[in-house]
Design an enzyme around this catalytic site. Sequence first.
Site, PDB file in Angstrom:
ATOM      1  N   GLU A  16      -9.701   2.736  -5.391  1.00  0.00           N
ATOM      2  CA  GLU A  16      -9.376   4.097  -4.967  1.00  0.00           C
ATOM      3  C   GLU A  16      -8.161   4.664  -5.724  1.00  0.00           C
ATOM      4  O   GLU A  16      -7.257   5.239  -5.141  1.00  0.00           O
ATOM      5  CB  GLU A  16      -9.124   4.133  -3.447  1.00  0.00           C
ATOM      6  CG  GLU A  16     -10.364   3.756  -2.644  1.00  0.00           C
ATOM      7  CD  GLU A  16     -10.141   3.810  -1.141  1.00  0.00           C
ATOM      8  OE1 GLU A  16     -11.118   4.083  -0.418  1.00  0.00           O
ATOM      9  OE2 GLU A  16      -9.004   3.565  -0.698  1.00  0.00           O
TER      10      GLU A  16
ATOM     11  N   HIS B  60      -2.798   3.257  -4.490  1.00  0.00           N
ATOM     12  CA  HIS B  60      -2.235   2.707  -3.248  1.00  0.00           C
ATOM     13  C   HIS B  60      -0.822   2.171  -3.491  1.00  0.00           C
ATOM     14  O   HIS B  60      -0.470   1.081  -3.025  1.00  0.00           O
ATOM     15  CB  HIS B  60      -3.147   1.616  -2.689  1.00  0.00           C
ATOM     16  CG  HIS B  60      -4.424   2.139  -2.093  1.00  0.00           C
ATOM     17  ND1 HIS B  60      -4.454   2.878  -0.933  1.00  0.00           N
ATOM     18  CD2 HIS B  60      -5.715   2.035  -2.518  1.00  0.00           C
ATOM     19  CE1 HIS B  60      -5.713   3.210  -0.651  1.00  0.00           C
ATOM     20  NE2 HIS B  60      -6.492   2.718  -1.604  1.00  0.00           N
TER      21      HIS B  60
ATOM     22  N   ASP C 252       0.858  -1.179   0.000  1.00  0.00           N
ATOM     23  CA  ASP C 252       0.000   0.000   0.000  1.00  0.00           C
ATOM     24  C   ASP C 252       0.893   1.227   0.000  1.00  0.00           C
ATOM     25  O   ASP C 252       2.124   1.130  -0.096  1.00  0.00           O
ATOM     26  CB  ASP C 252      -0.959  -0.003   1.192  1.00  0.00           C
ATOM     27  CG  ASP C 252      -2.313   0.607   0.835  1.00  0.00           C
ATOM     28  OD1 ASP C 252      -2.343   1.823   0.548  1.00  0.00           O
ATOM     29  OD2 ASP C 252      -3.313  -0.116   0.831  1.00  0.00           O
TER      30      ASP C 252
END
Length: 547
Positions: free
Chosen positions: A320, A253, A182
Amino acid sequence: MDLIPAPRRSTTALSAEDFVLDEATVIVAGPGTEGAARWLRATVGAATGLPLAPGTGQANSLTLTLDETDGGTAAPEGYLLSVGPEGIELRGGSAAGVFWGCQTLRQLLGPAAYRRAPVHPRAGQLGHWRVPACRIEDAPRFAWRGAMLDVARHFLPKDVVLRYVDLLAVHKLNVLHLHLTDDQGWRIEIKRYPRLTEVGAWRTRTKAGLRESPLWDERPHGGYYTQDDIREIVAYAAERHITVVPEIDIPGHSQAAIAAYPELGNTDVIDTTTLPVLTTWGVNPNVLAPTDTVLRFYENVFAEVLELFPSQFLHIGGDECAKDQWRASDTAQARIKELGLDGEDELQSWIIRHFDRWLTSQGRRLIGWDEILEGGIAEGAAVSSWRGYAGGIAAARAGHDVVMCPKSHVYLDYRQSARADEPVPIAYVRTLEDVYRFEPVPEDGLSPAEAAHIIGAQANIWTEAMDSVRAVDYMAFPRLAAFAETVWSELPAPGARDYDGFTGRMTSHYARLDALGVEYRPPAGPLPWQTRPGVIGRPIDGPPPIV
């Protein structure tokens, strides 16, 4: 018998005597059951002090048998457990079925069977262990019964991961989804790219709480698993019939990777050489560039990952991914024009499709969060539906396999009550009952053929606000036990889960968790040392929409 998860059918033989395990009890392990026999000796044997030696078919025995015929006694992961005064017979539809039956047998022995050594040995004697006379026929509802453990935000050492493998096995969960990379950390050794762990596995400090918190933990934080660590975790899980699914998150990420190798970022938009491993949380604008360099880099990364994980699936994240840098990037816009794509969503889809084809060529399958539906889903991909049911429904209708994990129900970082002393309260209240009543297959909107594409569900343990194993225990349990019953036990009728019956059985299960050393949230609320006063979260009033 207070079993969790509840079996399909169980009867107690009140007129029969219980079976007693003692020093003379032997294990008769048929072909294919040797692994379960080893596990019994290592766990139940350690807790009871009994040798449970190999034996033949005499009385006072625990007999393990496979029945893999089409007309057999058990489904592939199912089992039939019969206990009488002369012995125990455990017949499984596969080696996994035998193993899940052993988990049930351990529950029948009582909480002390979950300890690592005998706690009440008599002088010179090992004691007797009673198993109630009964017959249990059982099999799981879903093939994918998973838990995701986020080791990227807060690194969890290898021994903690192995402990969680055992806790999943106790609850008959069979998939461990490891979130390995991440913005805040890269947790797996890649020999071709050593800076991923030399640089990407470490951050200078950490936000304490969510982004709104003014507090910082000023200690450097990090860690990673060597490739031998990963091999050990995978092998340990396989012995317990648990598949480890790795997640390498792209194209968002990814700041930890960009911090290690700046050429992976959008270098025509920002100076990527100045990017550190991220120290706070949230959706991050620094994402991978849509270049051939990035594609080759991650092909090489995935090639090493596939050597370590035999899982059918590789999770590529896909969630995302902020598109602002792509909108500002001449390189990204040129690629959109070159490929004739309709904007940045399709550009992300192009990246996902590339790796779907690449993984297919390697004999594997891609799975990603439901954002991979945006811009068109890759042909062979499966979907982890996290933003609600809608993504999973859309994917199932299109013929794609789905793992249901909606944040509205099974995000275990969400607060467990509305009490002011809940540690780092996040988003909505999700009580034990809320998780227990989670239904992976929506009641409306799918035909039976479409619903068959829902291959299971998983609970997600995100660790932004969990900075220790004690914090993970508190947030995961007892809700993970409720989730385990949701994905294992068949419903007698739609919506017919018996929460009162479940909480009654949990009285016994809390004692098992105590014996295992799990620091769960007590039913009455957090203990003083489980609170985190002053570390704020992000309260949201009201329940989320179910979409």
